[in-house]
Design an enzyme around this catalytic site. Structure first.
Site, PDB file in Angstrom:
ATOM      1  N   ARG A 160       0.831  -1.220   0.000  1.00 18.33           N
ATOM      2  CA  ARG A 160       0.000   0.000   0.000  1.00 18.33           C
ATOM      3  C   ARG A 160       0.858   1.259   0.000  1.00 18.33           C
ATOM      4  O   ARG A 160       0.559   2.236   0.684  1.00 18.33           O
ATOM      5  CB  ARG A 160      -0.944   0.028   1.204  1.00 18.33           C
ATOM      6  CG  ARG A 160      -2.010  -1.015   1.223  1.00 18.33           C
ATOM      7  CD  ARG A 160      -2.989  -0.874   0.043  1.00 18.33           C
ATOM      8  NE  ARG A 160      -4.099  -1.788   0.196  1.00 18.33           N
ATOM      9  CZ  ARG A 160      -4.067  -3.056  -0.194  1.00 18.33           C
ATOM     10  NH1 ARG A 160      -2.995  -3.554  -0.780  1.00 18.33           N
ATOM     11  NH2 ARG A 160      -5.123  -3.822  -0.019  1.00 18.33           N
ATOM     12  N   SER A 235     -10.498  -0.332   3.390  1.00 17.92           N
ATOM     13  CA  SER A 235      -9.706  -0.476   4.621  1.00 17.92           C
ATOM     14  C   SER A 235      -9.227   0.904   5.079  1.00 17.92           C
ATOM     15  O   SER A 235      -8.583   1.606   4.307  1.00 17.92           O
ATOM     16  CB  SER A 235      -8.475  -1.338   4.368  1.00 17.92           C
ATOM     17  OG  SER A 235      -8.849  -2.607   3.914  1.00 17.92           O
ATOM     18  N   GLU A 331      -4.496   4.044   6.134  1.00 17.45           N
ATOM     19  CA  GLU A 331      -4.304   3.827   4.691  1.00 17.45           C
ATOM     20  C   GLU A 331      -4.940   4.979   3.899  1.00 17.45           C
ATOM     21  O   GLU A 331      -4.443   5.401   2.857  1.00 17.45           O
ATOM     22  CB  GLU A 331      -4.951   2.489   4.294  1.00 17.45           C
ATOM     23  CG  GLU A 331      -4.661   2.116   2.855  1.00 17.45           C
ATOM     24  CD  GLU A 331      -5.499   0.944   2.338  1.00 17.45           C
ATOM     25  OE1 GLU A 331      -5.319  -0.169   2.829  1.00 17.45           O
ATOM     26  OE2 GLU A 331      -6.316   1.165   1.430  1.00 17.45           O
TER      27      GLU A 331
HETATM   28  N1  EPU Z   1     -10.431 -10.188  10.467  1.00 15.43           N
HETATM   29  C1  EPU Z   1     -11.126 -10.225  11.659  1.00 15.43           C
HETATM   30  N2  EPU Z   1     -12.137  -9.334  11.826  1.00 15.43           N
HETATM   31  C2  EPU Z   1     -12.519  -8.453  10.888  1.00 15.43           C
HETATM   32  C3  EPU Z   1     -11.812  -8.418   9.678  1.00 15.43           C
HETATM   33  C4  EPU Z   1     -10.768  -9.298   9.480  1.00 15.43           C
HETATM   34  O1  EPU Z   1     -10.831 -11.005  12.543  1.00 15.43           O
HETATM   35  O2  EPU Z   1     -13.463  -7.685  11.130  1.00 15.43           O
HETATM   36  C5  EPU Z   1      -9.324 -11.133  10.266  1.00 15.43           C
HETATM   37  C6  EPU Z   1      -9.826 -12.454   9.719  1.00 15.43           C
HETATM   38  O3  EPU Z   1      -9.355 -13.440  10.580  1.00 15.43           O
HETATM   39  C7  EPU Z   1      -9.154 -12.660   8.399  1.00 15.43           C
HETATM   40  C8  EPU Z   1      -8.046 -11.628   8.395  1.00 15.43           C
HETATM   41  O4  EPU Z   1      -8.386 -10.635   9.358  1.00 15.43           O
HETATM   42  O5  EPU Z   1      -8.604 -13.945   8.326  1.00 15.43           O
HETATM   43  C9  EPU Z   1      -7.913 -10.969   7.050  1.00 15.43           C
HETATM   44  O6  EPU Z   1      -9.158 -10.405   6.689  1.00 15.43           O
HETATM   45  P1  EPU Z   1      -9.549 -10.127   5.162  1.00 15.43           P
HETATM   46  O7  EPU Z   1      -9.327 -11.338   4.352  1.00 15.43           O
HETATM   47  O8  EPU Z   1     -10.908  -9.514   5.136  1.00 15.43           O
HETATM   48  O9  EPU Z   1      -8.460  -9.094   4.668  1.00 15.43           O
HETATM   49  P2  EPU Z   1      -7.821  -7.822   5.383  1.00 15.43           P
HETATM   50  O10 EPU Z   1      -6.414  -8.139   5.730  1.00 15.43           O
HETATM   51  O11 EPU Z   1      -8.701  -7.302   6.446  1.00 15.43           O
HETATM   52  C10 EPU Z   1      -6.812  -6.917   3.156  1.00 15.43           C
HETATM   53  C11 EPU Z   1      -6.812  -5.625   2.376  1.00 15.43           C
HETATM   54  C12 EPU Z   1      -8.106  -5.468   1.594  1.00 15.43           C
HETATM   55  C13 EPU Z   1      -8.247  -6.659   0.645  1.00 15.43           C
HETATM   56  C14 EPU Z   1      -8.219  -7.964   1.463  1.00 15.43           C
HETATM   57  C15 EPU Z   1      -8.214  -9.183   0.592  1.00 15.43           C
HETATM   58  C16 EPU Z   1      -5.408  -4.108   3.639  1.00 15.43           C
HETATM   59  C17 EPU Z   1      -5.343  -2.914   4.533  1.00 15.43           C
HETATM   60  N3  EPU Z   1      -6.636  -4.506   3.284  1.00 15.43           N
HETATM   61  O12 EPU Z   1      -7.831  -6.799   4.127  1.00 15.43           O
HETATM   62  O13 EPU Z   1      -7.994  -4.298   0.812  1.00 15.43           O
HETATM   63  O14 EPU Z   1      -9.455  -6.584  -0.082  1.00 15.43           O
HETATM   64  O15 EPU Z   1      -7.017  -8.003   2.269  1.00 15.43           O
HETATM   65  O16 EPU Z   1      -6.990  -9.304  -0.062  1.00 15.43           O
HETATM   66  O17 EPU Z   1      -4.367  -4.653   3.278  1.00 15.43           O
HETATM   67  C18 EPU Z   1      -8.365  -1.960   0.891  1.00 15.43           C
HETATM   68  O18 EPU Z   1      -7.151  -1.817   0.840  1.00 15.43           O
HETATM   69  O19 EPU Z   1      -9.156  -0.966   0.935  1.00 15.43           O
HETATM   70  C19 EPU Z   1      -8.931  -3.293   0.938  1.00 15.43           C
HETATM   71  C20 EPU Z   1     -10.235  -3.516   1.106  1.00 15.43           C
END
Ligand code: EPU
Length: 335
Positions: A160, A235, A331
């Site tokens: 990012r 995010s 972000e």
């Molecule tokens: N999780 C929770 N609670 C929540 C959300 C997430 O416990 O409310 C935990 C879950 O255990 C899950 C892990 O976090 O296993 C990862 O969650 P998720 O797959 O939803 O992905 P993320 O790490 O929260 C990132 C990106 C997203 C992207 C997804 C999928 C960042 C800051 N965000 O989110 O990007 O869509 O991975 O690749 O890196 C964005 O940048 O705006 C965005 C939406």
């Protein structure tokens, strides 16, 4: 500052749906319009408005990027390189590529925002980032008004992150970008658990780029609020990277804390997990709150002011720091 709000509201130009006013709004349809703007460096440039939080009226000229165009730069039997104008909508561009059978960006379906904003924060999702396919960025230097070309390497991409968030911040207008995609033998990436599950449930054994895109769209629609219905900027925070020793200590106290490996010395912790663990998920504070399906996304329930969202983000940061001694980084660009 008091600015008359009629016709100068920026509400429809930011996906958070924050209602602040601009001094003047300029719709940029052709790049050469930039030549006529005298104080280009002092303008606020908005693409899709999907990664900003507006906390006050903008006493500046605001440029809304409406430049359009996709053309072929290079092509052979296996690959195609496209030049894409920065004002194109990212998701529409992804859909165009899938329809033409070009692979490489299907995992980044449904990311809100413009093509020009995509390299700024090296957008990514479900195992792919724009840096994997980007060949160049053409950007207008706001001082000289001349176009400069940044190669992929010169963009200094990170998680990012890019040069446009660091040393080149506020100095360039991204005009167009080059994207290199596959025409056949696509490198399908379904390693992300949610995609695998969706394909399994839909009994798809050898997925096409269209199948991967369908999976990503379904997953995103299920988890992430649609900005047209509930204002948000995706995010709000980055997933923090912490030292392996810090993580080891945290594990003793919080055995269920999640992580992804980065290298031998560091791990990435999902910010959504940290925020949820502290009870913020689905919690509403006035007109704002952390989304009930993805705690990393802060939302506008209707008439939130930017500063309310900013205050909530500060409160979340503070509670994560106090419990885990982890600094959450924003972000979204707070303006
Ligand atoms: N999780 C929770 N609670 C929540 C959300 C997430 O416990 O409310 C935990 C879950 O255990 C899950 C892990 O976090 O296993 C990862 O969650 P998720 O797959 O939803 O992905 P993320 O790490 O929260 C990132 C990106 C997203 C992207 C997804 C999928 C960042 C800051 N965000 O989110 O990007 O869509 O991975 O690749 O890196 C964005 O940048 O705006 C965005 C939406």
């Amino acid at each position: 500052m008091s600015i008359p709000k009629e016709n100068l509201s920026l509400k429809k130009f930011n996906t958070f749906g924050i209602d602040v006013a601009a001094r003047e709004i300029i719709y940029l349809r052709e790049l050469n319009q930039l030549d006529k703007i005298s104080n280009l460096k002092d303008c606020l440039i908005i693409g899709g408005g999907s990664n900003i939080l507006l906390t006050k009226d903008i006493d500046k000229q605001v440029i809304i990027n409406k430049t359009k165009g996709i053309c072929t730069v290079n092509e052979d039997e296996f690959h195609i390189e496209l030049a894409v104008a920065s004002g194109e909508d990212w998701h529409k561009f992804v859909m165009y590529c899938i329809q033409k059978g070009y692979g490489g960006i299907e995992n980044m379906s449904l990311i809100p925002g413009s093509v020009g904003a995509a390299p700024m924060q090296n957008i990514g999702a479900y195992g792919r980032e724009i840096k994997d396919v980007l060949t160049y960025v053409n950007a207008v230097n706001l001082n000289t008004k001349k176009i400069e070309r940044f190669t992929n390497k010169a963009c200094e991409f990170g998680y990012r992150d890019s040069i446009f968030k660091k040393s080149a911040k506020g100095k360039y207008f991204i005009a167009d970008i080059g994207i290199r995609l596959t025409k056949k033998d696509h490198q399908i990436n379904t390693s992300y658990g949610d995609i695998e599950n969706w394909l399994y449930l839909n009994q798809i054994k050898t997925p096409t780029i269209q199948d991967v895109s369908n999976a990503v769209i379904a997953i995103r629609k299920n988890k992430l609020p649609n900005p047209a219905e509930l204002g948000n900027s995706g995010s709000f925070f980055k997933n923090p990277v912490i030292s392996a020793s810090h993580y080891k200590n945290l594990l003793l106290k919080f055995p269920e804390i999640k992580s992804y490996p980065v290298n031998d010395e560091e791990v990435k912790v999902p910010a959504g997990w940290l925020i949820e663990s502290l009870g913020w998920k689905g919690k509403r504070v006035g007109n704002t709150g952390a989304h009930n399906k993805q705690a990393l996304v802060l939302v506008n329930y209707g008439n939130a002011m930017g500063y309310e969202v900013q205050q909530l983000s500060e409160d979340i940061k503070k509670s994560v720091w106090e419990t885990y001694q982890i600094k959450l980084e924003t972000e979204v660009n707070i303006i």
